[in-house]
Design a protein around this motif. Structure first.
Motif, PDB file in Angstrom:
ATOM      1  N   TYR A 146      28.249  16.099  78.415  1.00  0.00           N
ATOM      2  CA  TYR A 146      26.899  15.688  78.005  1.00  0.00           C
ATOM      3  C   TYR A 146      26.925  15.095  76.596  1.00  0.00           C
ATOM      4  O   TYR A 146      27.421  15.717  75.658  1.00  0.00           O
ATOM      5  N   SER A 147      26.357  13.917  76.484  1.00  0.00           N
ATOM      6  CA  SER A 147      26.440  13.200  75.216  1.00  0.00           C
ATOM      7  C   SER A 147      25.618  13.858  74.112  1.00  0.00           C
ATOM      8  O   SER A 147      25.928  13.730  72.938  1.00  0.00           O
ATOM      9  N   LEU A 148      24.554  14.553  74.500  1.00  0.00           N
ATOM     10  CA  LEU A 148      23.691  15.195  73.497  1.00  0.00           C
ATOM     11  C   LEU A 148      24.518  16.117  72.597  1.00  0.00           C
ATOM     12  O   LEU A 148      24.366  16.121  71.384  1.00  0.00           O
ATOM     13  N   TYR A 149      25.415  16.883  73.214  1.00  0.00           N
ATOM     14  CA  TYR A 149      26.208  17.839  72.450  1.00  0.00           C
ATOM     15  C   TYR A 149      27.159  17.128  71.486  1.00  0.00           C
ATOM     16  O   TYR A 149      27.366  17.576  70.367  1.00  0.00           O
ATOM     17  N   LEU A 150      27.707  16.039  71.947  1.00  0.00           N
ATOM     18  CA  LEU A 150      28.617  15.287  71.077  1.00  0.00           C
ATOM     19  C   LEU A 150      27.847  14.701  69.896  1.00  0.00           C
ATOM     20  O   LEU A 150      28.308  14.738  68.745  1.00  0.00           O
ATOM     21  N   PHE A 151      26.684  14.174  70.210  1.00  0.00           N
ATOM     22  CA  PHE A 151      25.840  13.594  69.164  1.00  0.00           C
ATOM     23  C   PHE A 151      25.497  14.651  68.118  1.00  0.00           C
ATOM     24  O   PHE A 151      25.651  14.424  66.915  1.00  0.00           O
ATOM     25  N   VAL A 152      25.046  15.812  68.593  1.00  0.00           N
ATOM     26  CA  VAL A 152      24.668  16.901  67.674  1.00  0.00           C
ATOM     27  C   VAL A 152      25.890  17.336  66.880  1.00  0.00           C
ATOM     28  O   VAL A 152      25.829  17.525  65.663  1.00  0.00           O
ATOM     29  N   LEU A 193      34.973   9.180  71.685  1.00  0.00           N
ATOM     30  CA  LEU A 193      34.745  10.564  71.240  1.00  0.00           C
ATOM     31  C   LEU A 193      35.055  10.694  69.749  1.00  0.00           C
ATOM     32  O   LEU A 193      34.274  11.282  68.978  1.00  0.00           O
ATOM     33  N   VAL A 196      32.359   8.864  67.641  1.00  0.00           N
ATOM     34  CA  VAL A 196      31.054   9.542  67.578  1.00  0.00           C
ATOM     35  C   VAL A 196      31.153  10.834  66.770  1.00  0.00           C
ATOM     36  O   VAL A 196      30.257  11.179  66.007  1.00  0.00           O
TER      37      VAL A 196
ATOM     38  N   ALA B 226      18.149  12.443  75.742  1.00  0.00           N
ATOM     39  CA  ALA B 226      19.512  12.883  76.042  1.00  0.00           C
ATOM     40  C   ALA B 226      19.499  14.135  76.905  1.00  0.00           C
ATOM     41  O   ALA B 226      20.425  14.392  77.675  1.00  0.00           O
ATOM     42  N   GLU B 229      19.935  13.877  80.664  1.00  0.00           N
ATOM     43  CA  GLU B 229      21.270  13.774  81.245  1.00  0.00           C
ATOM     44  C   GLU B 229      21.648  15.058  81.984  1.00  0.00           C
ATOM     45  O   GLU B 229      22.443  15.039  82.912  1.00  0.00           O
ATOM     46  N   TYR B 394      18.125   6.632  77.614  1.00  0.00           N
ATOM     47  CA  TYR B 394      17.771   7.625  76.591  1.00  0.00           C
ATOM     48  C   TYR B 394      16.312   7.507  76.142  1.00  0.00           C
ATOM     49  O   TYR B 394      15.590   8.501  76.151  1.00  0.00           O
ATOM     50  N   TYR B 560      24.201   4.885  65.222  1.00  0.00           N
ATOM     51  CA  TYR B 560      24.750   6.117  65.812  1.00  0.00           C
ATOM     52  C   TYR B 560      24.044   6.452  67.130  1.00  0.00           C
ATOM     53  O   TYR B 560      24.690   6.822  68.115  1.00  0.00           O
ATOM     54  N   MET B 563      25.258   4.438  69.834  1.00  0.00           N
ATOM     55  CA  MET B 563      26.576   4.849  70.345  1.00  0.00           C
ATOM     56  C   MET B 563      26.426   5.781  71.541  1.00  0.00           C
ATOM     57  O   MET B 563      27.269   5.825  72.430  1.00  0.00           O
ATOM     58  N   LEU B 564      25.342   6.556  71.497  1.00  0.00           N
ATOM     59  CA  LEU B 564      25.072   7.498  72.595  1.00  0.00           C
ATOM     60  C   LEU B 564      25.064   6.785  73.939  1.00  0.00           C
ATOM     61  O   LEU B 564      25.445   7.337  74.970  1.00  0.00           O
ATOM     62  N   PHE B 567      27.729   6.798  76.902  1.00  0.00           N
ATOM     63  CA  PHE B 567      28.263   7.988  77.563  1.00  0.00           C
ATOM     64  C   PHE B 567      27.740   8.205  78.979  1.00  0.00           C
ATOM     65  O   PHE B 567      28.489   8.591  79.869  1.00  0.00           O
TER      66      PHE B 567
END
Lengths: 473, 625
Positions: A146-152, A193, A196, B226, B229, B394, B560, B563-564, B567
């Motif tokens: 999940y991208s949210l976790y990477l973003f955070v 990865l 980000v 997000a 997802e 998003y 940034y 960039m999301l 994914f």
């Protein structure tokens, strides 16, 4: 809605507790001087001459100053910010696990070192919490995609730089973890990865260099400044000798970890138990888990480490978060280790070299504390009663006087363009002069060495304290 | 109900005439068992029989006369009788009351024997004898057009204005807006006269505060988006569990203009869509002067469930006008719009049906995601794909999760037809009619949702073409903002505080940001090169700090967050391109100034986007499987 109410209740409880402690200790004459330091810098930014943000100096991580710009009562800043951060941390844990989250909260509330950080060192607590969440969220991303976790994760890791510059030491570790954990994945994903996760911290470093450049004309001011963390004298003299030596730093770290062991025992037990955890056959998670040790190593290596016990909180937070987030079974031994950790957190700081945490814990156990603000308050009162319209003072050590006086415009301070003119011939400008007898960094006492003995040409000594002398024209 | 004179079933009838084979009949009977529907129509939809053969067979089956010649039909029609009816109702029921005697009425219909036909007759001609004449559905449209052309086109153009003039963009600036602009201009001049420095400092302050609000808004939206997802709004299991017999007729509007190269893409992908073909009502909306596309579409031999509707020439010549025109003839319960080059995912229509069922009547529309099949073509397509991935994967889910008005995208928005008609359909004067419709529908108390399905399109690969398209979109946003900001109190009442702020930041803020960006960048670059102190007076401390925050963190966060975008769709190779966003933003600014110029000079002009210029072959197979 129910969750929101629970979180709100927790926030209020935390704030009530920490602000009560802060007020009580203040009434007994104690406050951590870092609070007054931040308060003075923001006072200069808001009401200095001229009132400019650059008056904060751009030497220390900026996020520590931020709440002071918003909240007037400096005593309440750390309790308020810490309560908010701990509530956010709790809400994060609550999503990962239900009952262990409440246990963790209770455990943290009973820990005097956590309370110490919450009451006085919110920026340190914030760094520990953000680093912990950032690490956990990276692992969750690696697991779920999940991208949210990477973003955070990336964003919080970036913010860590604005709380503690030493967080950049972890960049190679994070890069290595990403490299190892995504070996099987396509190269584009691995690069994505990496970008980000690391772009915020890299960008924030450059942003900080840029801000240093435009406000101080030197992008590396925060490193070169005599007040910089990287230039500070280690509290532990032995650290002087091992600066830059890999093996001796390692030796020191091992020694430190052993010294911390009763408090950080859960950290090692969780590390040991992690082998049962599904992902943990993977080396990368172990590597992430050792971030606190690595950070300790680099801090020692670059001689920026303070041998305080509150550093153990980072280990404890890692242990708690990994245990709760990844469902590592809490066996008897682990519970015992947490109890031991809690008990040790009450006893070991009594032998700390860091006087503040020592005083804090001592106050709880013995009701004793040291009066740190008395002399500063006294000087501020004298300056007011003497009608000093302009006072020459170096706020490297005298910053609490400025805070207690309340009006920074009544001082000639080093951030001002005319400071060195005044320093060269104070009689022409300043009604009063305050000198710090103890600090070698005090520019006034360095300029007038006799002032330490109470002699300053054109002025008469009106106060002679333990640390300061005050002169009036 | 009509008594069947010819007891021979339609399948057998067609078989006996040698129009279908036994295998085809058996296949279609199986098909009917699975999907329901009328046999003749299934045969025609699958392309086994010609449209004309179907209607002839239907006439024979019911024992009615069949007439194909338009002129003959016209002679049958009593214009005085016909013009008493609402043409929209006639189109909806596929019926033309031709002439009436004392006891008998002659009815032309393309849907003989249907329940809705008798509903219409019982409503308007109870207790009468009916004489039915079967005509083809296309002839029915032609006849209606020949008698009601002016009415149809008037409604397609001015329908919204007649019912809700306050929502029509036909008036670019209301009197109030002109007055406010005049006052602001006057006050600005007075201020500049007395103190130009403080005036400019104030303007910079306003811009910077807007940037901060915009950054925070985008951050909140992205985080909320997000989260989407982690939850599939419509799962594959739900799609599988759908009883296909219960699926309603689905109208697909395809407005095209001079797109002969790409029309085949949509025809092919709709053939592969996972929805019973006999329940698909595809209306190709062509302009009268567009013979090429018409011929190209005909050459693909689309089945009988495709209808070609020629939109009569009139101004403004816009896509929403064509859609309004097509809406008159829509048979479906639900409706969607696809562009000629669109490749919707196979299960999109089913997902939409499920979404409406789950929505419980509150929803007017569900927006599917849009993305590009030629993302790797060049820098522009890469940036465009990044932008769309972020927007649809998003931001829109973020708006949806936060219950905010959603500006709909250009295509693949799935409507409840009745509700769409109720809110006045599309505004033909607005060049982003879908964005406007999303906001208007939200204001009227309907919800707009998003579904987890994608339509693949062709990304603009040429800068000039891109700027034309983008300038139209930005102009449309300006129009939409002007329309809804006319009565801010009403807007606030309709959408609430949250929606009100979101509307201004998203619809008004987007063009505003593109317009001011180059100015602020120019100021910064000028300062960076010259290190001049002359600008200091315009940047007192508070403004300087906010400006720095926006310069450093605003721009970074914009990049940034972008960039999301890679994914969700695993477009990892595009991620480094997110760092080049500032260049892409400059292109936006170029388009924004063009849009601003056109807002004053030719507000309703539809900058046509040229499709079919990509070197990439559309991946119909992959996209629809």
């Amino acid at each position: 809605m129910r969750v929101f109410l629970v979180l709100y209740a927790i926030f209020l409880t935390l704030f009530a507790l920490t602000s009560f402690i802060s007020n009580t200790l203040y009434q007994h004459g104690y406050i951590h001087l870092s609070i007054l330091f931040y308060a003075e810098k923001t006072l200069l930014a808001k009401a200095g001459e001229p009132p400019r943000l650059e008056n904060i100096g751009f030497v220390y991580p900026p996020l520590a100053f931020l709440p002071f710009l918003i909240i007037e009562d400096y005593k309440m800043v750390s309790p308020l910010a810490s309560s908010f951060l701990l509530t956010v941390f709790f809400s994060f844990l609550l999503k990962r696990c239900q009952s262990p989250a409440y246990f963790i909260l209770l455990f943290l509330l009973l820990n005097p070192l956590v309370l110490f950080l919450a009451v006085y060192r919110f920026e340190v607590l914030a760094f520990y919490l953000l680093l912990t969440i950032s690490t956990i969220t990276l692992i969750i991303h690696l697991e779920t995609g999940y991208s949210l976790y990477l973003f955070v994760s990336g964003f919080l890791f970036g913010l860590c730089f604005f709380l503690d510059f030493r967080s950049v030491f972890l960049i190679p570790l994070v890069a290595l973890v990403i490299y190892l954990s995504t070996k099987e994945k396509e190269i584009n994903y691995r690069l994505a990865l990496l970008i980000v996760k690391l772009s915020p911290v890299v960008f924030f470093v450059f942003a900080w260099l840029y801000l240093n450049w435009i406000f101080t004309e030197d992008p590396f001011n925060f490193i070169k400044s005599p007040y910089s963390l990287f230039k500070s004298e280690p509290l532990d003299p032995s650290l002087f000798l091992i600066r830059g030596s890999f093996w001796r730093s390692l030796e020191y770290v091992i020694f430190r970890l052993l010294a911390y062991l009763p408090i950080i025992l859960p950290y090692f037990i969780v590390l040991f138990n992690m082998r049962r955890y599904r992902l943990l056959y993977l080396m990368p998670v172990y590597l992430l888990y050792i971030s606190p040790m690595l950070l300790l190593f680099f801090s020692v290596y670059f001689s920026t480490f303070f041998p305080s016990y509150y550093y153990t909180i980072l280990f404890v937070l890692f242990a708690l978060s990994f245990q709760a987030s990844f469902g590592i079974r809490a066996g008897k031994f682990l519970i015992f280790s947490f109890l031991l950790s809690l008990a040790s957190s009450w006893l070991m700081p009594l032998y700390s070299k860091e006087e503040n945490e020592k005083s804090f814990v001592k106050f709880f156990l013995k009701g004793e504390t040291i009066n740190v603000i008395g002399e500063y308050e006294r000087i501020a009162e004298i300056l007011k009663s003497q009608g000093c319209r302009k006072t020459l003072i170096d706020d490297a050590g005298g910053f609490p006087v400025v805070v207690f006086f309340g009006n920074p415009k009544a001082f000639y301070l080093p951030y001002m363009y005319e400071y060195f003119t005044v320093l060269s011939y104070p009689k022409a400008f300043a009604d009063c002069v305050v000198i710090d007898k103890e600090s070698m960094l005090d520019t006034v006492s360095s300029r007038f060495p006799k002032a330490r003995m109470g002699i300053l040409e054109g002025y008469s000594l009106i106060y002679e304290g333990k640390r300061f002398n005050v002169f009036s024209r | 109900m009509v008594e069947l004179l010819n007891k021979v079933r339609i399948g057998e009838l067609l078989l006996s005439k040698g129009l279908i084979t036994q295998e085809q009949l058996e296949e279609v009977l199986e098909y009917q068992k699975r999907y329901g529907g009328r046999l003749g129509w299934i045969l025609a939809s699958l392309g086994y029989i010609r449209r004309i053969d179907l209607f002839k067979a239907l006439a024979e089956h019911f024992g009615f006369e069949f007439i194909q010649d338009i002129e003959t039909l016209k002679k049958l029609i009593d214009q005085n009788l016909l013009t008493r009816f609402d043409p929209q109702e006639l189109a909806k029921f596929e019926v033309i009351p031709a002439k009436q005697n004392k006891e008998e009425i002659t009815i032309l219909t393309s849907d003989p024997g249907s329940q809705r036909l008798y509903q219409f007759l019982e409503k308007h001609f109870p207790n009468m004898e009916y004489k039915f004449i079967v005509i083809t559905d296309l002839d029915l449209i032609k006849l209606l057009e020949s008698y009601f052309k002016e009415k149809f086109i008037d409604r397609a153009v001015h329908g919204l204005f007649y019912t809700s003039p306050e929502y029509s963009a036909s008036i670019v600036f209301s009197r109030g807006q002109v007055l406010v602009m005049g006052i602001l201009l006057y006050l600005s001049l007075v201020w500049i006269y007395y103190d130009a420095v403080s005036y400019l400092a104030f303007l910079i302050f306003v811009v910077q505060v807007f940037y901060v609000a915009s950054i925070l808004f985008k951050l909140i939206l992205s985080l909320a988006g997000a989260k989407a997802e982690m939850q599939q709004f419509i799962t594959d299991e739900e799609v599988k569990a759908l009883d296909e017999k219960d699926l309603p007729v689905y109208t697909v509007l395809v407005p095209v203009y001079k797109e002969p190269e790409v029309i085949g893409i949509l025809i092919n992908s709709l053939k592969k869509v996972d929805y019973p073909q006999n329940k698909l009502d595809v209306i190709l909306l062509l302009e009268e002067d567009d013979k090429e596309t018409y011929e190209a579409a005909k050459a693909h031999k689309p089945p009988a469930n495709w209808r070609f509707v020629i939109v009569p020439p009139s101004l403004p010549k816009t896509k929403p006008k064509a859609c309004n025109y097509g809406l008159f003839f829509a048979r479906g319960k639900y409706l969607t719009i696809y562009d000629a080059e669109d490749i919707p995912e196979a299960d999109q229509l089913k997902k939409s049906v499920i979404a409406f069922q789950k929505g419980g009547g509150e929803y007017i529309c569900f927006q599917a995601a849009l993305n590009y099949f030629n993302k790797d073509e060049n820098f522009l397509t890469k940036m465009f794909t990044l932008e769309y991935s972020y927007w649809f994967d998003y931001l829109l889910p973020g708006l949806y999760n936060l219950n905010l008005p959603i500006p709909l995208g250009g295509t693949s928005n799935h409507f409840d037809v009745e509700k769409l008609r109720e809110v006045g359909a599309w505004d033909p004067f607005n060049t982003t009619e879908d964005a406007d419709l999303g906001v208007r529908a939200f204001g009227k108390g309907y919800k707009v949702g998003v579904i987890n399905s994608t339509t693949y399109e062709e990304a603009n690969a040429k800068v000039g073409n891109w700027i034309r398209q983008r300038s139209r979109w930005i102009k449309g946003y300006m129009q939409t903002w002007l329309v809804h900001a006319r009565n801010s109190r009403k807007l606030y009442k309709n959408v609430g505080l949250k929606g009100f702020i979101a509307f201004h930041l998203l619809i008004g803020g987007t063009p505003f940001a593109f317009l001011v960006n180059p100015i602020m960048w120019a100021v910064f670059i000028f300062w960076l090169i010259t290190q001049t102190k002359a600008l200091d007076v315009f940047f007192p401390p508070a403004i300087l700090y906010i400006s720095l925050f926006n310069l450093l963190f605003g721009n970074f966060l914009g990049i940034y967050l972008n960039m999301l975008a890679v994914f969700r769709r695993k477009y990892y190779e595009l991620l480094p391109y997110a760092l080049l966003n500032p260049i892409y933003w400059m292109l936006h600014s170029r388009a924004a100034y063009k849009a601003l110029y056109e807002l004053f000079t030719k507000p309703f002009y539809w900058q046509k986007t040229q499709h079919g210029i990509t070197k990439y072959k559309p991946p119909i197979q992959e996209a629809t499987q």
